[in-house]
Design a protein around this motif. Sequence first.
Motif, PDB file in Angstrom:
ATOM      1  N   ASP A 145       4.802  13.532 -47.778  1.00 38.96           N
ATOM      2  CA  ASP A 145       5.296  14.407 -48.949  1.00 38.96           C
ATOM      3  C   ASP A 145       6.620  15.198 -48.506  1.00 38.96           C
ATOM      4  O   ASP A 145       7.418  15.202 -49.016  1.00 38.96           O
ATOM      5  N   ASP A 146       6.255  15.898 -47.327  1.00 32.04           N
ATOM      6  CA  ASP A 146       7.379  16.789 -46.669  1.00 32.04           C
ATOM      7  C   ASP A 146       8.567  15.716 -46.494  1.00 32.04           C
ATOM      8  O   ASP A 146       9.616  16.018 -46.813  1.00 32.04           O
ATOM      9  N   GLY A 147       8.154  14.624 -46.035  1.00 33.42           N
ATOM     10  CA  GLY A 147       9.389  13.715 -45.638  1.00 33.42           C
ATOM     11  C   GLY A 147      10.119  13.097 -46.832  1.00 33.42           C
ATOM     12  O   GLY A 147      11.539  13.076 -46.695  1.00 33.42           O
ATOM     13  N   ALA A 148       9.245  12.871 -47.872  1.00 32.36           N
ATOM     14  CA  ALA A 148       9.897  12.449 -49.040  1.00 32.36           C
ATOM     15  C   ALA A 148      10.723  13.657 -49.749  1.00 32.36           C
ATOM     16  O   ALA A 148      11.756  13.119 -50.073  1.00 32.36           O
ATOM     17  N   ARG A 149      10.247  14.625 -49.713  1.00 31.85           N
ATOM     18  CA  ARG A 149      11.109  15.912 -50.323  1.00 31.85           C
ATOM     19  C   ARG A 149      12.472  15.878 -49.648  1.00 31.85           C
ATOM     20  O   ARG A 149      13.298  16.155 -50.246  1.00 31.85           O
ATOM     21  N   ALA A 150      12.177  16.084 -48.313  1.00 32.02           N
ATOM     22  CA  ALA A 150      13.621  16.151 -47.398  1.00 32.02           C
ATOM     23  C   ALA A 150      14.475  15.059 -47.737  1.00 32.02           C
ATOM     24  O   ALA A 150      15.729  15.205 -47.801  1.00 32.02           O
ATOM     25  N   THR A 151      14.027  13.818 -47.794  1.00 31.23           N
ATOM     26  CA  THR A 151      14.984  12.550 -48.001  1.00 31.23           C
ATOM     27  C   THR A 151      15.432  12.836 -49.569  1.00 31.23           C
ATOM     28  O   THR A 151      16.836  12.602 -49.613  1.00 31.23           O
ATOM     29  N   GLU A 152      14.789  12.951 -50.421  1.00 27.31           N
ATOM     30  CA  GLU A 152      15.265  13.327 -51.704  1.00 27.31           C
ATOM     31  C   GLU A 152      16.119  14.401 -51.837  1.00 27.31           C
ATOM     32  O   GLU A 152      17.266  14.327 -52.515  1.00 27.31           O
ATOM     33  N   LYS A 153      16.200  15.375 -51.368  1.00 26.22           N
ATOM     34  CA  LYS A 153      17.001  16.504 -50.971  1.00 26.22           C
ATOM     35  C   LYS A 153      18.598  16.025 -50.441  1.00 26.22           C
ATOM     36  O   LYS A 153      19.495  16.592 -50.897  1.00 26.22           O
ATOM     37  N   THR A 154      18.132  15.291 -49.382  1.00 25.62           N
ATOM     38  CA  THR A 154      19.426  14.700 -48.535  1.00 25.62           C
ATOM     39  C   THR A 154      20.133  13.994 -49.369  1.00 25.62           C
ATOM     40  O   THR A 154      21.462  13.712 -49.625  1.00 25.62           O
ATOM     41  N   LEU A 155      19.380  13.099 -50.226  1.00 29.88           N
ATOM     42  CA  LEU A 155      20.081  12.060 -51.072  1.00 29.88           C
ATOM     43  C   LEU A 155      20.692  12.674 -52.385  1.00 29.88           C
ATOM     44  O   LEU A 155      21.911  12.440 -52.665  1.00 29.88           O
ATOM     45  N   GLY A 156      20.043  13.850 -52.814  1.00 29.62           N
ATOM     46  CA  GLY A 156      20.808  14.418 -53.612  1.00 29.62           C
ATOM     47  C   GLY A 156      21.874  15.188 -53.452  1.00 29.62           C
ATOM     48  O   GLY A 156      23.091  15.164 -54.296  1.00 29.62           O
ATOM     49  N   GLU A 157      22.038  15.737 -52.074  1.00 33.93           N
ATOM     50  CA  GLU A 157      23.342  16.350 -51.817  1.00 33.93           C
ATOM     51  C   GLU A 157      24.538  15.397 -51.373  1.00 33.93           C
ATOM     52  O   GLU A 157      25.426  15.403 -51.827  1.00 33.93           O
ATOM     53  N   ALA A 158      23.891  13.927 -51.058  1.00 29.51           N
ATOM     54  CA  ALA A 158      24.852  13.036 -50.834  1.00 29.51           C
ATOM     55  C   ALA A 158      25.303  12.515 -52.203  1.00 29.51           C
ATOM     56  O   ALA A 158      26.586  12.233 -52.370  1.00 29.51           O
ATOM     57  N   ASP A 159      24.724  12.449 -53.055  1.00 30.61           N
ATOM     58  CA  ASP A 159      24.987  12.120 -54.479  1.00 30.61           C
ATOM     59  C   ASP A 159      26.181  13.073 -54.998  1.00 30.61           C
ATOM     60  O   ASP A 159      27.130  12.475 -55.590  1.00 30.61           O
ATOM     61  N   SER A 160      25.804  14.149 -54.737  1.00 26.81           N
ATOM     62  CA  SER A 160      26.806  15.330 -55.252  1.00 26.81           C
ATOM     63  C   SER A 160      27.968  15.180 -54.676  1.00 26.81           C
ATOM     64  O   SER A 160      29.125  15.378 -55.287  1.00 26.81           O
ATOM     65  N   ALA A 161      28.022  14.958 -53.352  1.00 27.22           N
ATOM     66  CA  ALA A 161      29.236  14.951 -52.693  1.00 27.22           C
ATOM     67  C   ALA A 161      30.229  13.552 -52.941  1.00 27.22           C
ATOM     68  O   ALA A 161      31.383  13.561 -53.378  1.00 27.22           O
ATOM     69  N   VAL A 162      29.283  12.627 -53.186  1.00 19.89           N
ATOM     70  CA  VAL A 162      30.149  11.413 -53.578  1.00 19.89           C
ATOM     71  C   VAL A 162      30.636  11.451 -55.013  1.00 19.89           C
ATOM     72  O   VAL A 162      31.710  10.987 -55.407  1.00 19.89           O
ATOM     73  N   ALA A 163      29.867  12.119 -55.964  1.00 26.92           N
ATOM     74  CA  ALA A 163      30.316  12.320 -57.337  1.00 26.92           C
ATOM     75  C   ALA A 163      31.533  13.208 -57.309  1.00 26.92           C
ATOM     76  O   ALA A 163      32.573  13.070 -58.066  1.00 26.92           O
ATOM     77  N   ALA A 164      31.644  14.163 -56.459  1.00 30.62           N
ATOM     78  CA  ALA A 164      32.969  15.144 -56.414  1.00 30.62           C
ATOM     79  C   ALA A 164      33.969  14.347 -55.757  1.00 30.62           C
ATOM     80  O   ALA A 164      35.311  14.494 -56.445  1.00 30.62           O
ATOM     81  N   LYS A 165      33.545  13.370 -54.733  1.00 36.70           N
ATOM     82  CA  LYS A 165      35.074  12.749 -54.443  1.00 36.70           C
ATOM     83  C   LYS A 165      35.210  11.631 -55.406  1.00 36.70           C
ATOM     84  O   LYS A 165      36.620  11.392 -55.666  1.00 36.70           O
ATOM     85  N   ILE A 166      34.362  10.972 -56.239  1.00 35.53           N
ATOM     86  CA  ILE A 166      34.817  10.021 -57.358  1.00 35.53           C
ATOM     87  C   ILE A 166      35.659  10.668 -58.382  1.00 35.53           C
ATOM     88  O   ILE A 166      36.765  10.152 -58.771  1.00 35.53           O
ATOM     89  N   ALA A 167      35.261  12.001 -58.722  1.00 35.44           N
ATOM     90  CA  ALA A 167      35.888  12.867 -59.676  1.00 35.44           C
ATOM     91  C   ALA A 167      37.338  13.347 -59.247  1.00 35.44           C
ATOM     92  O   ALA A 167      38.409  13.018 -60.079  1.00 35.44           O
ATOM     93  N   GLU A 168      37.261  13.617 -58.020  1.00 36.44           N
ATOM     94  CA  GLU A 168      38.793  14.039 -57.407  1.00 36.44           C
ATOM     95  C   GLU A 168      39.681  12.573 -57.489  1.00 36.44           C
ATOM     96  O   GLU A 168      40.844  12.648 -57.855  1.00 36.44           O
ATOM     97  N   ALA A 169      39.082  11.549 -57.034  1.00 29.71           N
ATOM     98  CA  ALA A 169      39.839  10.162 -57.139  1.00 29.71           C
ATOM     99  C   ALA A 169      40.106   9.744 -58.156  1.00 29.71           C
ATOM    100  O   ALA A 169      41.439   9.263 -58.643  1.00 29.71           O
ATOM    101  N   GLU A 170      39.586   9.811 -59.373  1.00 29.92           N
ATOM    102  CA  GLU A 170      39.734   9.514 -60.818  1.00 29.92           C
ATOM    103  C   GLU A 170      40.875  10.510 -61.359  1.00 29.92           C
ATOM    104  O   GLU A 170      41.802  10.148 -62.017  1.00 29.92           O
ATOM    105  N   ALA A 171      40.758  11.840 -60.937  1.00 29.82           N
ATOM    106  CA  ALA A 171      41.734  12.703 -61.396  1.00 29.82           C
ATOM    107  C   ALA A 171      43.258  12.322 -60.693  1.00 29.82           C
ATOM    108  O   ALA A 171      44.223  12.250 -61.439  1.00 29.82           O
ATOM    109  N   GLN A 172      43.398  11.964 -59.559  1.00 33.32           N
ATOM    110  CA  GLN A 172      44.603  11.378 -58.721  1.00 33.32           C
ATOM    111  C   GLN A 172      45.084  10.150 -59.545  1.00 33.32           C
ATOM    112  O   GLN A 172      46.084  10.051 -59.555  1.00 33.32           O
ATOM    113  N   ILE A 173      44.109   9.225 -59.497  1.00 30.58           N
ATOM    114  CA  ILE A 173      44.360   7.966 -60.428  1.00 30.58           C
ATOM    115  C   ILE A 173      45.146   8.282 -61.879  1.00 30.58           C
ATOM    116  O   ILE A 173      46.156   7.791 -62.206  1.00 30.58           O
ATOM    117  N   ARG A 174      44.540   9.350 -62.587  1.00 32.22           N
ATOM    118  CA  ARG A 174      45.018   9.801 -63.839  1.00 32.22           C
ATOM    119  C   ARG A 174      46.356  10.355 -63.911  1.00 32.22           C
ATOM    120  O   ARG A 174      47.387   9.949 -64.508  1.00 32.22           O
TER     121      ARG A 174
END
Length: 85
Positions: A10-39
């Motif tokens: 359970d602890d491992g699953a929670r840690a993995t979910e947290k890491t994935l959430g952080e990675a998703d946030s970082a990727v979403a921020a990069k995508i938003a920045e790239a979309e703004a540059q494209i616009r």
Amino acid sequence: AAKLTGKARDDGARATEKTLGEADSAVAAKIAEAEAQIRTARQSAVKDIEAAAADLASEIARKVAGLEVAPADSARAVKEVLADA
């Protein structure tokens, strides 16, 4: 032992979910920045195309029909045509 294994899983699953959430946030921020540059790049390109088309329209009107068309009128006509496209 089973309780410890379950807790560790359970602890491992929670840690993995947290890491994935952080990675998703970082990727979403990069995508938003790239979309703004494209616009921004797209808007700049459209302005350049509109300016070139307006210049060309004025030149064609002058050479073909012998008409002098004000740059503002050419620009307005180009915007109208592109808006309908």
